[in-house]
Design a protein around this motif. Structure first.
Motif, PDB file in Angstrom:
ATOM      1  N   LYS A 190      -4.148  42.596   4.106  1.00 33.24           N
ATOM      2  CA  LYS A 190      -3.041  41.822   4.669  1.00 33.24           C
ATOM      3  C   LYS A 190      -3.052  40.419   4.093  1.00 33.24           C
ATOM      4  O   LYS A 190      -4.103  39.866   3.780  1.00 33.24           O
ATOM      5  CB  LYS A 190      -3.156  41.743   6.201  1.00 33.24           C
TER       6      LYS A 190
ATOM      7  N   GLY B  56     -12.090  42.375   7.772  1.00 31.05           N
ATOM      8  CA  GLY B  56     -11.511  41.401   8.687  1.00 31.05           C
ATOM      9  C   GLY B  56     -11.748  39.957   8.302  1.00 31.05           C
ATOM     10  O   GLY B  56     -11.167  39.049   8.920  1.00 31.05           O
ATOM     11  N   SER B  57     -12.578  39.702   7.308  1.00 35.39           N
ATOM     12  CA  SER B  57     -12.819  38.319   6.880  1.00 35.39           C
ATOM     13  C   SER B  57     -11.606  37.774   6.142  1.00 35.39           C
ATOM     14  O   SER B  57     -10.856  38.523   5.511  1.00 35.39           O
ATOM     15  CB  SER B  57     -14.063  38.245   5.995  1.00 35.39           C
ATOM     16  N   ARG B  58     -11.413  36.452   6.223  1.00 36.67           N
ATOM     17  CA  ARG B  58     -10.236  35.819   5.644  1.00 36.67           C
ATOM     18  C   ARG B  58     -10.638  34.957   4.448  1.00 36.67           C
ATOM     19  O   ARG B  58     -11.654  34.245   4.490  1.00 36.67           O
ATOM     20  CB  ARG B  58      -9.507  34.963   6.686  1.00 36.67           C
ATOM     21  N   TYR B  59      -9.815  35.006   3.403  1.00 40.90           N
ATOM     22  CA  TYR B  59     -10.051  34.262   2.170  1.00 40.90           C
ATOM     23  C   TYR B  59      -8.869  33.344   1.893  1.00 40.90           C
ATOM     24  O   TYR B  59      -7.707  33.749   2.023  1.00 40.90           O
ATOM     25  CB  TYR B  59     -10.215  35.220   0.986  1.00 40.90           C
TER      26      TYR B  59
ATOM     27  N   HIS C 214     -15.548  32.302   0.640  1.00 42.21           N
ATOM     28  CA  HIS C 214     -14.267  32.938   0.984  1.00 42.21           C
ATOM     29  C   HIS C 214     -13.087  32.174   0.377  1.00 42.21           C
ATOM     30  O   HIS C 214     -12.089  31.895   1.036  1.00 42.21           O
ATOM     31  CB  HIS C 214     -14.114  33.077   2.492  1.00 42.21           C
TER      32      HIS C 214
ATOM     33  N   PHE D 219      -8.190  43.747  -0.128  1.00 43.28           N
ATOM     34  CA  PHE D 219      -7.451  43.049   0.913  1.00 43.28           C
ATOM     35  C   PHE D 219      -6.397  43.958   1.532  1.00 43.28           C
ATOM     36  O   PHE D 219      -5.780  44.779   0.844  1.00 43.28           O
ATOM     37  CB  PHE D 219      -6.812  41.786   0.337  1.00 43.28           C
TER      38      PHE D 219
ATOM     39  N   TRP E  57      -3.413  32.849   2.706  1.00 45.62           N
ATOM     40  CA  TRP E  57      -4.598  33.526   3.188  1.00 45.62           C
ATOM     41  C   TRP E  57      -4.496  35.027   3.017  1.00 45.62           C
ATOM     42  O   TRP E  57      -3.425  35.613   3.181  1.00 45.62           O
ATOM     43  CB  TRP E  57      -4.840  33.187   4.656  1.00 45.62           C
TER      44      TRP E  57
ATOM     45  N   GLU F 293      -0.980  36.443   4.457  1.00 45.10           N
ATOM     46  CA  GLU F 293      -0.043  35.573   5.163  1.00 45.10           C
ATOM     47  C   GLU F 293      -0.181  34.169   4.605  1.00 45.10           C
ATOM     48  O   GLU F 293      -1.247  33.565   4.693  1.00 45.10           O
ATOM     49  CB  GLU F 293      -0.320  35.579   6.666  1.00 45.10           C
TER      50      GLU F 293
ATOM     51  N   GLU G 197     -10.807  44.037   4.048  1.00 46.72           N
ATOM     52  CA  GLU G 197     -10.981  45.252   4.845  1.00 46.72           C
ATOM     53  C   GLU G 197     -11.890  45.031   6.042  1.00 46.72           C
ATOM     54  O   GLU G 197     -11.705  45.657   7.093  1.00 46.72           O
ATOM     55  CB  GLU G 197     -11.564  46.363   3.963  1.00 46.72           C
TER      56      GLU G 197
ATOM     57  N   THR H  46      -6.571  38.755   4.133  1.00 43.57           N
ATOM     58  CA  THR H  46      -7.538  39.381   5.031  1.00 43.57           C
ATOM     59  C   THR H  46      -8.137  40.602   4.345  1.00 43.57           C
ATOM     60  O   THR H  46      -7.405  41.472   3.875  1.00 43.57           O
ATOM     61  CB  THR H  46      -6.877  39.799   6.354  1.00 43.57           C
TER      62      THR H  46
END
Length: 391
Positions: free
Chosen positions: A18, A29-32, A350, A16, A23, A20, A27, A25
């Motif tokens: 990033k 770009g998908s969000r978990y 995710h 990951f 959540w 916030e 590498e 993000t």
């Protein structure tokens, strides 16, 4: 060929970049949606603005001076903890493992200074997890942690979890302390009933044994009280704290009564980094937020919403899930299918969860997780369960 990073973890194939709130993000770009919070560490979510501001402000002023000098940020956080807990004094560490080492030393030193040098045995419980130092693994005693690392530090006995008669019989004139997690995390999200904690407190008082609570995972607001033992109305003599107290910054602490800590005079313990200005600045901001009644009430409200939804999942997927465990936002799903398979199925949706012993799926979201994210998490768990059923 061995990897540059010592391969002591079976890491998931994702990284990951990033975070916030609740959540992360990756590498690509998908969000978990994160229901692990760094194993109950990110108590206020990822990149919480208030914590970022506290850390940034302190980072621009002073990072480290060592404990050779007064540290005002440390004093401030210690005063906040004393004001809000049973404790009279606090020692800061960098982790829960370090906090465990001091808690064990403090208990033994108390009896040594009380002319009871033979009182060195510490009683612990099966399924416990107190860290991975030699002292902590000796206390827990589980095979997966101690195998190959002997000889173990002597002076520990493990008792069956919930066996009150065995506990009473085990306390002798050599017993120094009892160490227990009010809610076992690694051991499978097992909550010690309030009446058991009350009985344990009475037994320790009766026998002159110190009571150590390990609230590294279940403390700092996670159960809807500032610390989990508050639900029982009893207090320990010594308490270990870490994880959530730093909100993501490495920070731990040992809280104690003046009586329990009386043997820890100058020179008996130390830490180069423990209680540094950076960690304590962040910890003070965490305490400022989490110790508020409104915040804790919100944790309990969200926990009720989450638990109700989890009970529905158990009913909807009886071949996958068996029961809901836990208190507040330290929750677990006792599984019928393999908990590791469910973790992987959740990855496909995710969603991040954490396995635990006894085939339990740990759910440890940020304490300030929005209610909409709880709804989304339940939907993703539902789809993950459907994947297991279809396999």
């Amino acid at each position: 060929m061995i990897s540059a990073v010592l391969p002591t973890y079976n890491r998931a194939p994702m990284a990951f970049v990033k975070g916030e709130g609740s959540w992360l993000t990756a590498e690509d770009g998908s969000r978990y949606l994160d229901l692990g919070a760094g194993i109950a560490v990110n108590s206020l979510g990822h990149a919480n603005p208030a914590l970022v501001a506290a850390l940034s402000e302190q980072a621009g002023q002073l990072w480290h001076v060592s404990n050779l000098y007064r540290i005002p940020q440390q004093e401030k956080l210690a005063e906040m903890l004393v004001e809000n807990t049973f404790a009279d004094t606090v020692f800061f560490t960098n982790s829960g493992t370090e906090a465990c080492e001091l808690a064990l030393k403090m208990a033994r030193k108390y009896h040594y200074d009380n002319d009871q040098a033979d009182r060195v045995e510490i009683l612990a419980f099966e399924g416990a997890f107190h860290g991975r130092s030699t002292g902590a693994i000796a206390a827990a005693g589980s095979e997966k942690m101690v195998k190959g690392f002997g000889p173990l530090m002597p002076g520990f006995r493990q008792l069956k979890w919930g066996d009150h008669d065995a506990l009473r019989a085990a306390i002798t004139t050599r017993t120094c302390a009892v160490i227990i997690e009010p809610v076992q995390g690694e051991g499978g999200i097992r909550v010690v009933p309030d009446q058991c904690l009350k009985g344990l407190r009475d037994l320790c008082d009766e026998t002159g044994t110190l009571l150590i609570f390990d609230e590294v995972q279940c403390g700092v607001g996670r159960t809807g009280k500032l610390f989990a033992h508050e639900w029982s109305g009893v207090t320990p003599d010594i308490m270990m704290v870490a994880k959530g107290i730093g909100g993501g910054f490495p920070l731990g602490a040992v809280l104690a009564t003046e009586n329990a800590a009386r043997g820890m005079v100058a020179g008996t313990h130390g830490s180069t980094y423990g209680g540094n200005p950076l960690g304590c600045a962040v910890g003070a901001k965490v305490m400022e937020i989490v110790a508020e009644d409104r915040f804790l009430d919100a944790v309990s409200r969200k926990a009720a919403q989450f638990r109700q939804g989890l009970e529905g999942l158990v009913a909807s997927h009886p071949q996958v899930f068996e029961a809901v465990r836990g208190q507040g936002l330290i929750l677990g799903l006792k599984c019928k299918a393999s908990n590791l398979d469910i973790v992987k199925a959740a990855y496909a949706e995710h969603l991040l969860t954490v396995p635990a012993a006894d085939n339990v799926l740990r759910l440890l979201p940020a304490l300030n997780i929005p209610e909409a994210d709880i709804v989304e998490a339940l939907a993703r768990l539902d789809r993950a369960a459907a994947r297991i059923e279809a396999a």
